[in-house]
Design an enzyme around this catalytic site. Structure first.
Site, PDB file in Angstrom:
ATOM      1  N   GLU A 314      41.341  33.103  40.133  1.00  0.00           N
ATOM      2  CA  GLU A 314      42.517  32.918  39.274  1.00  0.00           C
ATOM      3  C   GLU A 314      42.692  31.453  38.855  1.00  0.00           C
ATOM      4  OE1 GLU A 314      45.253  36.665  40.456  1.00  0.00           O
ATOM      5  OE2 GLU A 314      45.693  34.852  41.579  1.00  0.00           O
ATOM      6  N   ASP A 388      44.779  44.406  44.825  1.00  0.00           N
ATOM      7  CA  ASP A 388      45.789  43.375  45.055  1.00  0.00           C
ATOM      8  C   ASP A 388      47.103  43.927  45.600  1.00  0.00           C
ATOM      9  OD1 ASP A 388      47.093  41.024  45.117  1.00  0.00           O
ATOM     10  OD2 ASP A 388      47.242  40.745  42.958  1.00  0.00           O
ATOM     11  N   GLU A 416      55.859  41.840  46.659  1.00  0.00           N
ATOM     12  CA  GLU A 416      55.506  41.551  45.266  1.00  0.00           C
ATOM     13  C   GLU A 416      55.404  42.822  44.429  1.00  0.00           C
ATOM     14  OE1 GLU A 416      51.848  39.400  44.911  1.00  0.00           O
ATOM     15  OE2 GLU A 416      51.852  39.502  42.722  1.00  0.00           O
TER      16      GLU A 416
HETATM   17  C1  BDP Z   1      48.472  37.943  43.487  1.00  0.00           C
HETATM   18  C2  BDP Z   1      49.728  37.205  43.170  1.00  0.00           C
HETATM   19  C3  BDP Z   1      49.511  35.738  42.954  1.00  0.00           C
HETATM   20  C4  BDP Z   1      48.694  35.166  44.088  1.00  0.00           C
HETATM   21  C5  BDP Z   1      47.413  35.947  44.238  1.00  0.00           C
HETATM   22  C6  BDP Z   1      46.609  35.536  45.444  1.00  0.00           C
HETATM   23  O1  BDP Z   1      50.302  37.773  42.017  1.00  0.00           O
HETATM   24  O2  BDP Z   1      50.764  35.126  42.849  1.00  0.00           O
HETATM   25  O3  BDP Z   1      48.424  33.830  43.892  1.00  0.00           O
HETATM   26  O4  BDP Z   1      47.680  37.295  44.418  1.00  0.00           O
HETATM   27  O5  BDP Z   1      46.648  36.265  46.423  1.00  0.00           O
HETATM   28  O6  BDP Z   1      48.886  39.119  44.100  1.00  0.00           O
HETATM   29  O7  BDP Z   1      45.956  34.506  45.433  1.00  0.00           O
END
Ligand code: BDP
Length: 724
Positions: A314, A388, A416
């Site tokens: 990401e 996720d 989340e």
């Molecule tokens: C996702 C979240 C994000 C996190 C990412 C992670 O939306 O905010 O940074 O995972 O785990 O679920 O790195």
């Protein structure tokens, strides 16, 4: 410091006094701040029984941890037993005695032999004779283990276990039991829904909140022994001298509770903080920079735990930026940490567009070729599912697939994808489902729990991480019931074979009520709660259909985000032919990442467990399920049932009024109201949206949603909490 702690504890006990009422207003009610360490007086009959064997307490030893034990007993025993019992500085009969190995008489050979097998964190609880006296004994090899034993005994007392003849011992199944705080240095908590970050960086290192101690107490009481203070999307500043001084202060506060501090680090810190022109792990200047940085950290914090790293994920920098592998990056950090006994927790949450591989498959493809290539002090930290933290996912196929690399579980405790902090969702059942899942990697019974605790592959280090759900909210978690998820996480990290139900029972008795009928009712609601939420959000294996970016509310229509695999439509694939993601061999063949016979089972819709059906298969709307319903009817019925179940929860909770502390009762009632509105919103949005493709009527007896799909699609939430 301890004096301050004692004082504040007494204040806290005071603030739990019976609240005053004026109509519906509640003044001075129980805020929930005390979590499961409430210590309100036990029922009289129980008190009388306990007082027969505990007339005073005695703690041998004077370390800072022993002082914590004393303070805890002083807060707990007189209050639980509604008696003025006190500490004695000598061993007596009918006493609660807390002993650490070096204080145990050499003649107690049997006890010493038992302790030989309990390591640094295990403890013995035993009602019986010690040095000729009848006592209730807590014994352990180290002060921190004695603290764990003390909390375990208090838990037995809080939940009404008879002490007579009690004889038990326990050691944790996993070595690293860690909370991950996704906390930024400005106190924003990424995916946090319970106030600001606990860490007041501005006032650190001088100002020491009582809350820091109570946080550490809560963790120690369930065996959590590590905390990663900052967000995985790390700010390099955390490694600057300014912040390391603050980190050091927190580490000092937490040390007596057995809680070690870890930090998330940004992989390119040598550049962004150190001024180098590269962060290539093969460049000697880079490794030298990290070596100096790590030396500085250990100078300040001799028991520092190590680093957590999100790399090449990401948008985060990583070794891939220099053509190096995850192992190359992790090993460079591991080498500089090893002389100090530090570890690297390297996250497997990676997916990259350019590989053009389906997202659920990428972590496996990227990491399995690296099996056995990591330094011994690296753990690869794997999210429980392959995408996720969705309301329901199959377990990640990495579990079982890396026999030569310690894999650490990552659960998300913060909500989340499960309704932020207003939906009542007990995660114990989710944790249990994942831990009990069979990987078949070494034949039937090769559960995920046995992978992570090292039983199957003899891992040299083991661990579990939980993304914390806590913040500055007076009740820590925003919703009183969600405290149970912090508790359940800690209990499962200690013993992954525990049952979600027994954990829920203990938590309820310790936190809400000891009234048997009320306990049964609440536990029943907890046990059903996650399934209910799955029903009104993502039934039958649907996933990732929530609002863009903030992840709030339903949005199966999202199709506008920059990457395919950020969009809802990529995941549900609804069209006039049907719905679901074909991950079978006829599709992207994600099932091939699982071992046989699971792989074969998941390859066919008929043998795929119904709760995961649309995760693995794209099926026609009129596909017939085992019970004869069409897929469309079953999908819609799940949405309606889920929303109806929340309506029922509101009534069941309302009926408990008078049996729960009024403020907590009211807070949960209000949250349930929000949850009910949102469950109906999810139902209406998803049913109306998918109906455009199915073109089928609602099953008989269900009233059409009153909402209008276009209006629902236009809803905006610019300031939804917790955004990244
Ligand atoms: C996702 C979240 C994000 C996190 C990412 C992670 O939306 O905010 O940074 O995972 O785990 O679920 O790195």
């Amino acid at each position: 410091m301890m004096r301050l702690f004692r004082h504040a504890l007494l204040l806290c006990l005071f603030c739990s006094a019976t609240p005053a009422f004026a109509g519906d207003a509640i003044i001075g009610g129980d805020t929930g701040y005390r979590l499961w360490l409430k210590y309100d007086a036990l029922p009289e009959i129980q008190r009388r029984n306990y007082l027969k064997s505990i007339k005073s307490w005695y703690v041998a030893g004077n370390s800072d941890t022993h002082k914590v034990i004393r303070t805890e007993l002083e807060a707990a025993l007189p209050s639980l037993l509604a008696s003025d019992i006190k500490e004695h500085t000598q061993l007596r009969k009918q006493q609660l005695v807390v002993l650490t190995r070096d204080q145990i008489a050499a003649s107690e050979t049997e006890l010493l032999t038992t302790l030989n097998n309990l390591g640094d964190e295990g403890y013995v609880l035993r009602q019986g004779r010690y040095q000729g006296r009848s006592v209730m004994l807590v014994a352990a090899n180290t002060p921190v283990a004695a603290l764990y034993g003390t909390y375990a005994l208090l838990r037995e007392m809080q939940t009404g276990t008879p002490l007579n003849g009690l004889a038990t011992h326990s050691t944790p199944a996993l070595q690293l039991r860690v909370l991950n705080h996704w906390d930024d240095l400005d106190r924003h908590v990424e995916r946090g829904f319970a106030g600001e970050s606990l860490w007041d960086w501005h006032k650190l290192p001088v100002y020491e909140y009582q809350r820091y101690h109570d946080y550490a107490r809560a963790n120690a009481s369930i065996g959590i022994n590590g905390t990663v203070l900052n967000n995985v999307n790390a700010d390099p500043l955390i490694l600057s001298p300014l912040y390391l001084e603050k980190v050091e202060a927190l580490a000092d506060t937490f040390r007596p509770y057995g809680l070690r501090v870890y930090l998330s680090v940004k992989f390119n810190s040598p550049q962004s903080l150190g001024g180098l022109d590269t962060a290539d792990p093969f460049d000697p200047r880079v490794e030298a920079w990290w070596k100096d940085k790590v030396a500085d950290i250990y100078q300040r914090i001799p028991d520092f735990g190590g680093f957590l790293v999100k790399a090449n994920s990401e948008g985060q920098p990583g070794p891939g930026d220099y053509g190096r592998s995850h192992a190359d990056g992790a090993n460079m950090l591991a080498r500089v940490l090893a002389p100090h006994n530090g570890v690297v927790m390297w996250r497997a949450f990676v997916y990259a567009n350019e590989k053009n591989e389906e997202r659920s498959k990428q972590a496996y493809s990227e990491f399995t070729p690296l099996d056995g290539k990591f330094e011994p002090n690296v753990l690869v930290q794997v999210k429980n599912g392959p995408i996720d933290f969705q309301p329901r996912e199959p377990f990640s196929p990495l579990f079982g697939a890396m026999p030569n690399t310690p894999l650490m579980m990552e659960f998300q405790i913060t909500m989340e994808y499960l309704g932020f902090s207003t939906h009542w969702v007990y995660l114990g059942t989710l944790f249990e489902e994942v831990l009990d899942a069979d990987t078949y990697i070494k034949g039937p019974g090769s559960t995920v729990a046995k992978v992570i605790d090292g039983q199957l592959h003899d891992y040299p280090i083991t661990g579990m991480a939980g993304v914390a759900n806590i913040g500055t909210d007076p009740n820590w978690t925003g919703h009183p019931i969600l405290q149970s998820n912090w508790f359940a996480y800690g209990r499962f990290a200690w013993d992954p074979t525990l049952s979600a139900e027994s954990i829920a029972q203990n938590w309820t008795r310790m936190s809400l009520t000891r009234e048997p009928a009320a306990v049964d009712e609440i536990v029943d609601m907890m046990m059903q709660s996650r399934e209910t939420t799955v029903s009104y959000m993502t039934p039958l294996g649907l996933h990732h259909i929530m609002g863009a970016d903030h992840h709030y509310g339903p949005a199966p229509w999202v199709d506008f985000l920059g990457r395919d695999d950020w969009n809802s439509v990529y995941y549900h694939r609804a069209d006039t032919d049907g719905i679901g993601f074909d991950r079978s061999p006829s599709g992207v063949d994600a099932v091939s990442q699982y071992a046989s016979p699971l792989r074969e089972e998941l390859s066919k819709p008929e043998t795929t467990p119904e709760p995961l059906l649309l995760w693995f298969h794209h099926l026609p709307w009129d596909y017939t399920l085992a019970d004869g319903r069409t897929l469309w009817d079953a999908l819609v019925q799940h949405y309606y049932q889920g929303a109806d179940d929340v309506a029922e929860m509101t009534q069941r909770w309302a009926a408990l009024k008078g049996q729960i502390s009024p403020l907590i009762h009211k807070q949960v009632s209000m949250s349930l109201q929000i949850q009910l509105n949102e469950a109906r919103w999810w139902r209406d949005a998803c049913v109306l949206y998918f109906q455009q493709y199915s073109g089928m009527p609602l099953p008989k007896g269900l009233a059409a949603p009153q909402a209008d799909l276009d209006t629902l699609k236009q809803k905006q939430f610019p300031h939804a909490p917790g955004q990244g």
